[in-house]
Design a protein around this motif. Structure first.
Motif, PDB file in Angstrom:
ATOM      1  N   GLY A 100      57.799  -7.447  59.884  1.00 32.41           N
ATOM      2  CA  GLY A 100      57.422  -6.999  61.215  1.00 32.41           C
ATOM      3  C   GLY A 100      58.695  -6.814  62.025  1.00 32.41           C
ATOM      4  O   GLY A 100      59.792  -7.089  61.536  1.00 32.41           O
ATOM      5  N   ALA A 101      58.560  -6.365  63.254  1.00 34.77           N
ATOM      6  CA  ALA A 101      59.730  -6.189  64.109  1.00 34.77           C
ATOM      7  C   ALA A 101      60.416  -7.523  64.377  1.00 34.77           C
ATOM      8  O   ALA A 101      61.632  -7.585  64.495  1.00 34.77           O
ATOM      9  CB  ALA A 101      59.329  -5.520  65.420  1.00 34.77           C
ATOM     10  N   SER A 102      59.627  -8.598  64.450  1.00 38.53           N
ATOM     11  CA  SER A 102      60.212  -9.889  64.811  1.00 38.53           C
ATOM     12  C   SER A 102      59.894 -11.006  63.820  1.00 38.53           C
ATOM     13  O   SER A 102      60.229 -12.160  64.073  1.00 38.53           O
ATOM     14  CB  SER A 102      59.739 -10.290  66.207  1.00 38.53           C
ATOM     15  OG  SER A 102      58.335 -10.429  66.224  1.00 38.53           O
ATOM     16  N   CYS A 103      59.247 -10.687  62.706  1.00 37.66           N
ATOM     17  CA  CYS A 103      58.880 -11.753  61.768  1.00 37.66           C
ATOM     18  C   CYS A 103      58.852 -11.251  60.329  1.00 37.66           C
ATOM     19  O   CYS A 103      58.915 -10.051  60.070  1.00 37.66           O
ATOM     20  CB  CYS A 103      57.526 -12.353  62.139  1.00 37.66           C
ATOM     21  SG  CYS A 103      56.138 -11.244  61.834  1.00 37.66           S
TER      22      CYS A 103
ATOM     23  N   GLN B 156      49.834  -9.384  62.724  1.00 37.01           N
ATOM     24  CA  GLN B 156      49.664  -8.316  63.715  1.00 37.01           C
ATOM     25  C   GLN B 156      50.976  -7.574  63.942  1.00 37.01           C
ATOM     26  O   GLN B 156      51.000  -6.349  64.063  1.00 37.01           O
ATOM     27  CB  GLN B 156      49.127  -8.891  65.032  1.00 37.01           C
ATOM     28  CG  GLN B 156      47.725  -9.445  64.918  1.00 37.01           C
ATOM     29  CD  GLN B 156      46.718  -8.419  64.434  1.00 37.01           C
ATOM     30  OE1 GLN B 156      46.736  -7.258  64.822  1.00 37.01           O
ATOM     31  NE2 GLN B 156      45.837  -8.848  63.542  1.00 37.01           N
ATOM     32  N   ASP B 157      52.089  -8.305  63.985  1.00 38.95           N
ATOM     33  CA  ASP B 157      53.399  -7.683  64.157  1.00 38.95           C
ATOM     34  C   ASP B 157      53.730  -6.783  62.970  1.00 38.95           C
ATOM     35  O   ASP B 157      54.211  -5.661  63.135  1.00 38.95           O
ATOM     36  CB  ASP B 157      54.464  -8.769  64.340  1.00 38.95           C
ATOM     37  CG  ASP B 157      55.851  -8.201  64.577  1.00 38.95           C
ATOM     38  OD1 ASP B 157      55.981  -7.131  65.206  1.00 38.95           O
ATOM     39  OD2 ASP B 157      56.830  -8.830  64.121  1.00 38.95           O
TER      40      ASP B 157
ATOM     41  N   LEU C 266      49.791 -14.113  64.040  1.00 43.18           N
ATOM     42  CA  LEU C 266      50.587 -13.279  64.949  1.00 43.18           C
ATOM     43  C   LEU C 266      51.580 -12.427  64.169  1.00 43.18           C
ATOM     44  O   LEU C 266      51.813 -11.266  64.515  1.00 43.18           O
ATOM     45  CB  LEU C 266      51.313 -14.151  65.972  1.00 43.18           C
ATOM     46  CG  LEU C 266      50.420 -14.921  66.932  1.00 43.18           C
ATOM     47  CD1 LEU C 266      51.260 -15.770  67.874  1.00 43.18           C
ATOM     48  CD2 LEU C 266      49.515 -13.977  67.718  1.00 43.18           C
ATOM     49  N   CYS C 267      52.148 -12.989  63.115  1.00 44.75           N
ATOM     50  CA  CYS C 267      53.072 -12.221  62.280  1.00 44.75           C
ATOM     51  C   CYS C 267      52.331 -11.076  61.595  1.00 44.75           C
ATOM     52  O   CYS C 267      52.849  -9.963  61.501  1.00 44.75           O
ATOM     53  CB  CYS C 267      53.747 -13.128  61.259  1.00 44.75           C
ATOM     54  SG  CYS C 267      55.066 -12.310  60.336  1.00 44.75           S
TER      55      CYS C 267
ATOM     56  N   SER D  85      55.219 -17.654  57.000  1.00 47.42           N
ATOM     57  CA  SER D  85      55.690 -16.708  58.011  1.00 47.42           C
ATOM     58  C   SER D  85      56.832 -17.358  58.774  1.00 47.42           C
ATOM     59  O   SER D  85      56.895 -18.581  58.915  1.00 47.42           O
ATOM     60  CB  SER D  85      54.558 -16.319  58.965  1.00 47.42           C
ATOM     61  OG  SER D  85      54.059 -17.452  59.639  1.00 47.42           O
TER      62      SER D  85
ATOM     63  N   ARG E  98      51.508  -3.609  63.223  1.00 48.90           N
ATOM     64  CA  ARG E  98      51.975  -2.723  64.302  1.00 48.90           C
ATOM     65  C   ARG E  98      53.269  -2.023  63.897  1.00 48.90           C
ATOM     66  O   ARG E  98      53.409  -0.809  64.048  1.00 48.90           O
ATOM     67  CB  ARG E  98      52.172  -3.543  65.581  1.00 48.90           C
ATOM     68  CG  ARG E  98      52.637  -2.743  66.768  1.00 48.90           C
ATOM     69  CD  ARG E  98      52.734  -3.578  68.051  1.00 48.90           C
ATOM     70  NE  ARG E  98      53.458  -4.820  67.858  1.00 48.90           N
ATOM     71  CZ  ARG E  98      52.906  -6.022  67.825  1.00 48.90           C
ATOM     72  NH1 ARG E  98      51.615  -6.185  67.945  1.00 48.90           N
ATOM     73  NH2 ARG E  98      53.654  -7.097  67.660  1.00 48.90           N
ATOM     74  N   THR E  99      54.214  -2.780  63.339  1.00 43.65           N
ATOM     75  CA  THR E  99      55.510  -2.218  62.934  1.00 43.65           C
ATOM     76  C   THR E  99      55.338  -1.162  61.851  1.00 43.65           C
ATOM     77  O   THR E  99      55.911  -0.067  61.927  1.00 43.65           O
ATOM     78  CB  THR E  99      56.441  -3.343  62.434  1.00 43.65           C
ATOM     79  OG1 THR E  99      56.617  -4.296  63.494  1.00 43.65           O
ATOM     80  CG2 THR E  99      57.785  -2.799  62.004  1.00 43.65           C
TER      81      THR E  99
END
Length: 129
Positions: A72-75, A111-112, A108-109, A96, A115-116
């Motif tokens: 993901g963008a942050s994970c 979803q990230d 949450l990861c 994660s 989305r990414t």
């Protein structure tokens, strides 16, 4: 009493509106994932994981396991698959973490990651940002 009921109803509608808006990013509506939590993949075969999340950014062989890594963008979201009787690789563990360290909730990861990947595939960003 009527005013209170009205306010409660309006707050409920506002919450629904916020949830719908969360699906919009830069004017792009992101379709929902077929799963709501990575834990839903526990015990599933690799082909089910690929059907739900697509091709991993990295597939690492760590005999006797495979690690399927999604970015993901942050994970980072890792699925560990082990061979079971019959030769099928199944998800037995999930981890994660933040891209720069620290912990991130798996849901949450997920979803990230979604989305990414969606934005990358639709011209809204880079894969594995």
């Amino acid at each position: 009493m009527r005013t209170t009921s009205f306010l409660v109803a309006m707050l409920g509608l506002a919450a629904c509106q916020t949830t719908e808006s969360a699906k919009l990013l830069d004017g792009v509506k992101i379709p929902p994932l077929p799963i709501s939590s990575p834990r839903e993949m526990m015990g599933k075969e690799g082909k089910a994981l690929r059907a739900a999340l697509g091709k991993p950014a990295l597939l690492r062989q760590e005999s006797p396991a495979q690690v399927w890594q999604y970015l993901g963008a942050s994970c980072v979201l890792d699925f560990f698959l082990y061979e079971e009787d019959g030769g099928q690789m199944r998800v037995t563990h999930i981890e994660s973490r933040g891209r720069t360290g620290g912990s991130v909730r798996p849901d949450l990861c997920l979803q990230d990651v979604h989305r990414t990947r969606y934005l990358s595939a639709n011209g809204g960003g880079q894969a594995g940002v």
